[in-house]
Every structure is written in C-alpha cells, then in structure tokens.
Design an enzyme around this catalytic site. Structure first.
Site, PDB file in Angstrom:
ATOM      1  N   PRO A   1       4.232  -9.006   1.188  1.00 50.66           N
ATOM      2  CA  PRO A   1       3.682  -9.992   2.108  1.00 50.66           C
ATOM      3  C   PRO A   1       2.571  -9.467   3.018  1.00 50.66           C
ATOM      4  O   PRO A   1       2.606  -8.319   3.461  1.00 50.66           O
ATOM      5  CB  PRO A   1       4.896 -10.402   2.952  1.00 50.66           C
ATOM      6  CG  PRO A   1       5.839  -9.261   2.848  1.00 50.66           C
ATOM      7  CD  PRO A   1       5.645  -8.709   1.464  1.00 50.66           C
ATOM      8  N   ASN A   2       1.615 -10.329   3.222  1.00 50.49           N
ATOM      9  CA  ASN A   2       0.470 -10.126   4.131  1.00 50.49           C
ATOM     10  C   ASN A   2      -0.599  -9.195   3.573  1.00 50.49           C
ATOM     11  O   ASN A   2      -1.666  -9.055   4.178  1.00 50.49           O
ATOM     12  CB  ASN A   2       0.932  -9.619   5.518  1.00 50.49           C
ATOM     13  CG  ASN A   2       1.856 -10.603   6.198  1.00 50.49           C
ATOM     14  OD1 ASN A   2       1.517 -11.778   6.315  1.00 50.49           O
ATOM     15  ND2 ASN A   2       3.019 -10.155   6.621  1.00 50.49           N
TER      16      ASN A   2
ATOM     17  N   ARG B   1      -6.940  -8.036   8.203  1.00 47.78           N
ATOM     18  CA  ARG B   1      -5.654  -7.796   8.866  1.00 47.78           C
ATOM     19  C   ARG B   1      -5.665  -6.422   9.549  1.00 47.78           C
ATOM     20  O   ARG B   1      -5.735  -5.390   8.886  1.00 47.78           O
ATOM     21  CB  ARG B   1      -4.554  -7.814   7.804  1.00 47.78           C
ATOM     22  CG  ARG B   1      -3.204  -7.455   8.330  1.00 47.78           C
ATOM     23  CD  ARG B   1      -2.215  -7.191   7.212  1.00 47.78           C
ATOM     24  NE  ARG B   1      -0.918  -6.926   7.769  1.00 47.78           N
ATOM     25  CZ  ARG B   1       0.095  -6.394   7.115  1.00 47.78           C
ATOM     26  NH1 ARG B   1      -0.044  -6.104   5.831  1.00 47.78           N
ATOM     27  NH2 ARG B   1       1.242  -6.166   7.700  1.00 47.78           N
TER      28      ARG B   1
ATOM     29  N   TYR C   1      -5.074  -0.824   8.750  1.00 43.69           N
ATOM     30  CA  TYR C   1      -5.087  -0.918   7.279  1.00 43.69           C
ATOM     31  C   TYR C   1      -6.470  -0.727   6.661  1.00 43.69           C
ATOM     32  O   TYR C   1      -6.594  -0.744   5.434  1.00 43.69           O
ATOM     33  CB  TYR C   1      -4.510  -2.278   6.849  1.00 43.69           C
ATOM     34  CG  TYR C   1      -3.072  -2.449   7.271  1.00 43.69           C
ATOM     35  CD1 TYR C   1      -2.069  -1.654   6.705  1.00 43.69           C
ATOM     36  CD2 TYR C   1      -2.715  -3.368   8.258  1.00 43.69           C
ATOM     37  CE1 TYR C   1      -0.741  -1.792   7.104  1.00 43.69           C
ATOM     38  CE2 TYR C   1      -1.396  -3.514   8.662  1.00 43.69           C
ATOM     39  CZ  TYR C   1      -0.416  -2.724   8.082  1.00 43.69           C
ATOM     40  OH  TYR C   1       0.896  -2.847   8.483  1.00 43.69           O
TER      41      TYR C   1
ATOM     42  N   ASN D   1       3.728  -1.689  -3.260  1.00 42.95           N
ATOM     43  CA  ASN D   1       3.681  -1.683  -1.802  1.00 42.95           C
ATOM     44  C   ASN D   1       4.544  -2.852  -1.347  1.00 42.95           C
ATOM     45  O   ASN D   1       4.096  -4.004  -1.355  1.00 42.95           O
ATOM     46  CB  ASN D   1       2.252  -1.830  -1.276  1.00 42.95           C
ATOM     47  CG  ASN D   1       2.201  -1.687   0.253  1.00 42.95           C
ATOM     48  OD1 ASN D   1       3.214  -1.827   0.928  1.00 42.95           O
ATOM     49  ND2 ASN D   1       1.016  -1.432   0.778  1.00 42.95           N
TER      50      ASN D   1
ATOM     51  N   ALA E   1       6.399  -5.328   4.484  1.00 45.01           N
ATOM     52  CA  ALA E   1       7.508  -5.420   5.445  1.00 45.01           C
ATOM     53  C   ALA E   1       8.872  -5.436   4.752  1.00 45.01           C
ATOM     54  O   ALA E   1       9.873  -4.999   5.339  1.00 45.01           O
ATOM     55  CB  ALA E   1       7.337  -6.659   6.314  1.00 45.01           C
TER      56      ALA E   1
ATOM     57  N   HIS F   1      11.378  -2.417   4.679  1.00 43.66           N
ATOM     58  CA  HIS F   1      12.218  -1.982   5.780  1.00 43.66           C
ATOM     59  C   HIS F   1      13.572  -2.686   5.832  1.00 43.66           C
ATOM     60  O   HIS F   1      14.459  -2.238   6.561  1.00 43.66           O
ATOM     61  CB  HIS F   1      11.469  -2.179   7.106  1.00 43.66           C
ATOM     62  CG  HIS F   1      10.086  -1.588   7.062  1.00 43.66           C
ATOM     63  ND1 HIS F   1       9.859  -0.259   6.798  1.00 43.66           N
ATOM     64  CD2 HIS F   1       8.843  -2.150   7.187  1.00 43.66           C
ATOM     65  CE1 HIS F   1       8.546  -0.023   6.792  1.00 43.66           C
ATOM     66  NE2 HIS F   1       7.910  -1.156   7.022  1.00 43.66           N
TER      67      HIS F   1
ATOM     68  N   GLU G   1       6.140   4.134  -4.706  1.00 40.58           N
ATOM     69  CA  GLU G   1       6.058   3.313  -3.498  1.00 40.58           C
ATOM     70  C   GLU G   1       4.832   3.765  -2.714  1.00 40.58           C
ATOM     71  O   GLU G   1       4.677   4.971  -2.445  1.00 40.58           O
ATOM     72  CB  GLU G   1       7.335   3.487  -2.666  1.00 40.58           C
ATOM     73  CG  GLU G   1       7.332   2.691  -1.370  1.00 40.58           C
ATOM     74  CD  GLU G   1       8.595   2.940  -0.541  1.00 40.58           C
ATOM     75  OE1 GLU G   1       9.538   3.605  -1.023  1.00 40.58           O
ATOM     76  OE2 GLU G   1       8.613   2.479   0.615  1.00 40.58           O
TER      77      GLU G   1
ATOM     78  N   HIS H   1       2.325   3.025   0.709  1.00 39.22           N
ATOM     79  CA  HIS H   1       1.995   2.373   1.984  1.00 39.22           C
ATOM     80  C   HIS H   1       0.612   2.836   2.406  1.00 39.22           C
ATOM     81  O   HIS H   1       0.334   4.049   2.380  1.00 39.22           O
ATOM     82  CB  HIS H   1       3.001   2.721   3.080  1.00 39.22           C
ATOM     83  CG  HIS H   1       4.389   2.297   2.735  1.00 39.22           C
ATOM     84  ND1 HIS H   1       4.809   0.998   2.880  1.00 39.22           N
ATOM     85  CD2 HIS H   1       5.422   2.977   2.200  1.00 39.22           C
ATOM     86  CE1 HIS H   1       6.058   0.905   2.461  1.00 39.22           C
ATOM     87  NE2 HIS H   1       6.461   2.093   2.040  1.00 39.22           N
TER      88      HIS H   1
ATOM     89  N   SER I   1      -0.712   2.629   5.445  1.00 38.32           N
ATOM     90  CA  SER I   1      -0.608   3.329   6.730  1.00 38.32           C
ATOM     91  C   SER I   1       0.486   4.391   6.657  1.00 38.32           C
ATOM     92  O   SER I   1       1.333   4.373   5.749  1.00 38.32           O
ATOM     93  CB  SER I   1      -0.289   2.322   7.844  1.00 38.32           C
ATOM     94  OG  SER I   1       0.992   1.740   7.630  1.00 38.32           O
TER      95      SER I   1
ATOM     96  N   ARG J   1       4.307   5.175  13.071  1.00 36.89           N
ATOM     97  CA  ARG J   1       4.209   3.843  13.676  1.00 36.89           C
ATOM     98  C   ARG J   1       5.541   3.471  14.355  1.00 36.89           C
ATOM     99  O   ARG J   1       6.332   4.344  14.683  1.00 36.89           O
ATOM    100  CB  ARG J   1       3.774   2.830  12.596  1.00 36.89           C
ATOM    101  CG  ARG J   1       2.408   3.196  11.990  1.00 36.89           C
ATOM    102  CD  ARG J   1       1.950   2.175  10.984  1.00 36.89           C
ATOM    103  NE  ARG J   1       1.781   0.863  11.609  1.00 36.89           N
ATOM    104  CZ  ARG J   1       1.684  -0.285  10.928  1.00 36.89           C
ATOM    105  NH1 ARG J   1       1.722  -0.258   9.597  1.00 36.89           N
ATOM    106  NH2 ARG J   1       1.542  -1.427  11.558  1.00 36.89           N
TER     107      ARG J   1
HETATM  108  C1  DQA Z   1       2.650  -1.304   4.839  1.00 35.68           C
HETATM  109  C2  DQA Z   1       3.474  -0.824   6.041  1.00 35.68           C
HETATM  110  C3  DQA Z   1       4.542  -1.836   6.417  1.00 35.68           C
HETATM  111  O1  DQA Z   1       5.294  -1.374   7.536  1.00 35.68           O
HETATM  112  C4  DQA Z   1       3.907  -3.156   6.776  1.00 35.68           C
HETATM  113  O2  DQA Z   1       4.906  -4.123   7.039  1.00 35.68           O
HETATM  114  C5  DQA Z   1       2.952  -3.658   5.758  1.00 35.68           C
HETATM  115  C6  DQA Z   1       2.075  -2.698   5.075  1.00 35.68           C
HETATM  116  C7  DQA Z   1       1.473  -0.374   4.524  1.00 35.68           C
HETATM  117  O3  DQA Z   1       0.900  -0.518   3.456  1.00 35.68           O
HETATM  118  O4  DQA Z   1       1.126   0.489   5.353  1.00 35.68           O
HETATM  119  O5  DQA Z   1       2.801  -4.858   5.555  1.00 35.68           O
HETATM  120  O6  DQA Z   1       3.498  -1.325   3.696  1.00 35.68           O
END
Ligand code: DQA
Length: 147
Positions: free
Chosen positions: A9-10, A17, A22, A73, A76, A79, A97, A99, A101, A106
């Site tokens: 998501p997102n 964003r 990011y 990826n 969210a 978590h 996996e 990410h 960031s 964080r």
């Molecule tokens: C993320 C890190 C996650 O904590 C966050 O919710 C994301 C992006 C990253 O790519 O750094 O949506 O997975």
C-alpha cells in the site's frame, strides 16, 4: 518463469509521497527500473502494486503455485500482517524483502517486520537501488540452479 516484484500500500504514490523519506523516483520510474534491470539480467520481471491486501495475497499464492521468485515491498503490511507473512511462508523460491527507507532508523513500530523471518533476505535503506540488488540476487541464484 516469471520473477514477481510486488509492492504494497501507498507505494503507487512514490515520487510525491514523503520525498524526504522515499526519494523522488515515481512509481512509474520504479516499474521501468525493475523491467530494465530484468532485461539486463535475463529475468522476465512482472511488477505490480496494490492497496488491497487480498490482491497481494492472491499474487503471492500465484507465485507459490509457480515456484516463482518474489521481490516484495510489503510496505505498512510488513509490520502487522500475519496474512501476508503466512502467504510468504508458502513461497518455494527466493523471497527478497525490500524497503526503500531504513526502517530501523525510523519510528519504533517500523523496526519489526513480521515478514522478515520467512524471507530469504532483507534489503532496506538503499532507496530504489534495493530492488535492483534484489533482482541481481535472484538472477545469480537462478544461474547456479538453486531454484
Ligand atoms: C516501506 C517502509 C514501511 O514502514 C512503510 O509503511 C512503507 C514503505 C519502505 O519501502 O521503506 O510504506 O516499506
């Protein structure tokens, strides 16, 4: 065989964003990056993104059925989604996996990923280069016939 790059998501909003977190690479640019990297490495890369958990679960089931490698990826869902973790546990080829960031630098709720324990490996904090490195790993494993 396909190699799947799956995004939660997102991530479709990359580029606008939180660019301080990011970066400025758009989601369309990320798709191009993964497809071009796949071409260079001889991988048939399929890139997808969804904001609907059930859709990601379906894609993971498909990858499990095909014994296909996955670069994921989970965003969210990393978590807290035991459903995504359980689907990942069914995979039969490498799961990387990624990410963008550094989740460990964080908020504390981001420090733990429920997916990591069932992943082959985890890359975080290297920006979108993490996807390129994950695909490189997949190509190397396939080349030595591990999967
Ligand atoms: C993320 C890190 C996650 O904590 C966050 O919710 C994301 C992006 C990253 O790519 O750094 O949506 O997975």
């Amino acid at each position: 065989m396909a190699t799947y790059v799956l995004n939660g998501p997102n991530l479709g909003r990359l580029g606008t964003r939180q660019p301080d977190v990011y970066g400025v690479t758009s989601y369309a640019d990320l798709v191009d990056l993964c497809e071009q990297t796949g071409e260079q490495l001889g991988l048939a890369v399929t890139v997808r993104q969804t904001d609907a958990e059930h859709e990601l679960l379906g894609w993971l089931h498909q990858a499990a059925d095909e014994a296909a490698p996955v670069v994921l990826n989970p965003a969210a869902w990393s978590h807290y989604s035991y459903a995504v973790r359980d689907a990942c546990a069914m995979l039969r080829a490498p799961l990387l996996e990624v990410h963008i960031s550094n989740i460990h630098a964080r908020e504390s709720f981001r420090h733990h990923s429920v997916v990591s324990a069932v992943a082959t490996g985890v890359i975080c904090g290297l920006g979108v280069d993490g996807y390129r490195l994950a695909l490189r790993y997949v190509a190397d494993r396939l080349a030595v016939g591990d999967d």
